[in-house]
Scaffold this active site. Structure first.
Site, short mmCIF file in Angstrom:
data_model
loop_
_atom_site.label_atom_id
_atom_site.label_comp_id
_atom_site.label_asym_id
_atom_site.label_seq_id
_atom_site.Cartn_x
_atom_site.Cartn_y
_atom_site.Cartn_z
N ASP A 187 58.71 9.70 1.18
CA ASP A 187 59.00 10.69 0.15
C ASP A 187 58.94 12.12 0.68
OD1 ASP A 187 56.26 10.68 0.55
OD2 ASP A 187 55.75 10.07 -1.48
N HIS A 200 50.26 5.19 -8.03
CA HIS A 200 51.61 5.37 -7.49
C HIS A 200 51.67 5.02 -6.00
CE1 HIS A 200 50.87 9.94 -6.63
NE2 HIS A 200 50.82 9.30 -5.48
C1 GLP Z 1 50.92 11.71 -2.40
C2 GLP Z 1 51.94 10.85 -1.62
C3 GLP Z 1 51.55 9.40 -1.61
C4 GLP Z 1 50.09 9.27 -1.22
C5 GLP Z 1 49.22 9.98 -2.23
C6 GLP Z 1 47.73 9.84 -1.96
O1 GLP Z 1 51.13 11.67 -3.76
N1 GLP Z 1 53.26 10.99 -2.14
O2 GLP Z 1 52.42 8.70 -0.72
O3 GLP Z 1 49.75 7.92 -1.13
O4 GLP Z 1 49.57 11.35 -2.17
O5 GLP Z 1 47.28 10.85 -1.13
P1 GLP Z 1 45.90 10.84 -0.37
O6 GLP Z 1 46.06 9.87 0.73
O7 GLP Z 1 45.74 12.24 0.14
O8 GLP Z 1 44.88 10.43 -1.35
#
Ligand code: GLP
Length: 253
Positions: free
Chosen positions: A67, A140
Site C-alpha cells: 500500500d 486491517h
Molecule cells: C499501516 C499499514 C499496515 C500496517 C499497520 C500497522 O496502517 N498500512 O500495513 O500493518 O500500519 O502498523 P504497525 O506495524 O506500525 O503497528
C-alpha cells in the site's frame, strides 16, 4: 492458520527473516509482497544483516508493496516509498526496476487504471510467493479497513479514523496531516499469494490477533480471511497473543 507464539519482538523478527531467507535460498527469483509499519522493521534489519554478513542474495527478487498513501510526494518522510528505501531497499541488492510500490502521487482519476496495471504486473511475474503482513488495531491488512470486501482487488481506500489516529504520531501528532486515502492491494489480491506471513507484536495488537485467529471470518476484521488461506503463518509475540485461548506452537528461541 499456523500460529507460532514467540517471546518478543526480536524473536518474531528473526523467525520471519528466516522464513524468507529459507525460501529465497530455494528460489532466488522470489516474488515478495512487502509491508510497512513499525512491525516489520526488525525483520528487514535481520534480512539486511543476512545480506551483509552471509551474502544472502536479493538480485533476482521482485517486490510488490501492499500500500501507499495518496497525495504524499515520494520523498515525503512518511511516504511508504521513503519508508521502504530507508529501512530495506537501500541496504540490499534488489535492482530498482524489480521494486514495485503503489504510486500515490498520481491524480485521483488515473489511479483506477494504475491499480489494474499493478494487478497485471503481479500476475505477469507469476504471482507473489510470500506476502508479509502487519495488522492494524482494527484488524486491517494493507489498508483494507473493516468493511472491505473480502474479494477486493488493488484500489483506493478511505482510511478509518482509528488508522489515521494511530498514524498521526508520524505526522507530528496532527491527524489532519495524515492522508485520507490510500492505494492498497485488495484482500483478494493478498489471498492469492502462495504464502502469507503475518507479524504482530505488543499488547495493542492483542485484540486484533484474537479476532483474526479465533474469531469468525468477517469483513469487519479483514485479517480473519487468513483462516481460509492454505498456507498462512502468523508469528505473534507473547503480548500480542495474550487473549488467544487455544493451544499453539511455541518458540521461545
Ligand atoms: C499501516 C499499514 C499496515 C500496517 C499497520 C500497522 O496502517 N498500512 O500495513 O500493518 O500500519 O502498523 P504497525 O506495524 O506500525 O503497528
Amino acid at each position: 492458520m499456523r500460529v507460532i507464539i514467540v517471546k518478543d519482538y526480536d524473536r518474531m523478527s528473526k523467525l520471519a527473516a528466516k522464513f524468507i531467507a529459507d525460501e529465497l535460498r530455494r528460489k532466488p527469483a522470489l516474488v515478495l509482497g512487502l509491508a510497512t509499519g513499525s512491525t516489520p522493521i526488525g525483520m528487514y534489519q535481520e534480512l539486511i544483516r543476512m545480506h551483509k554478513e552471509e551474502g544472502l542474495d536479493f538480485s533476482k527478487v521482485i517486490t510488490f508493496n501492499l500500500d501507499e498513501y495518496i497525495g504524499l510526494p515520494k520523498d515525503h518522510p512518511e511516504s511508504y516509498h521513503s519508508f521502504m528505501w530507508k529501512h530495506f531497499f537501500q541496504h540490499v541488492n534488489i535492482p530498482e526496476s524489480q521494486i514495485h510500490i503503489p504510486d500515490g502521487t498520481l491524480p485521483m482519476e488515473d489511479i483506477p487504471a494504475y491499480c489494474e496495471w499493478y494487478e497485471k504486473r503481479i500476475k505477469e511475474v507469476g504471482g507473489i510467493d510470500i506476502q508479509v503482513l502487519g495488522i492494524g488495531r482494527d484488524g486491517h491488512i494493507g489498508f483494507n479497513e473493516p468493511g472491505s470486501s473480502l474479494g477486493s482487488r488493488t484500489r483506493i481506500k478511505t482510511l478509518a479514523r482509528e488508522t489515521r489516529e494511530d498514524n498521526a504520531r508520524f505526522f507530528d501528532g496532527n491527524i489532519d496531516a495524515v492522508p485520507k486515502y490510500a492505494i492498497t492491494m485488495g484482500v483478494g489480491t493478498i489471498m492469492e499469494a502462495r504464502m502469507l506471513l503475518l507479524l504482530a507484536s505488543g499488547p495493542n495488537k492483542a485484540e486484533a490477533v484474537k479476532k483474526t485467529v479465533e474469531g469468525p471470518i468477517t469483513a469487519m476484521c479483514p485479517a480473519s480471511i487468513m483462516q481460509l488461506h492454505p498456507k498462512a503463518v502468523a508469528i505473534i509475540d507473547q503480548e500480542a497473543a495474550k487473549y488467544l485461548e487455544r493451544e499453539y506452537e511455541v518458540d521461545m528461541g
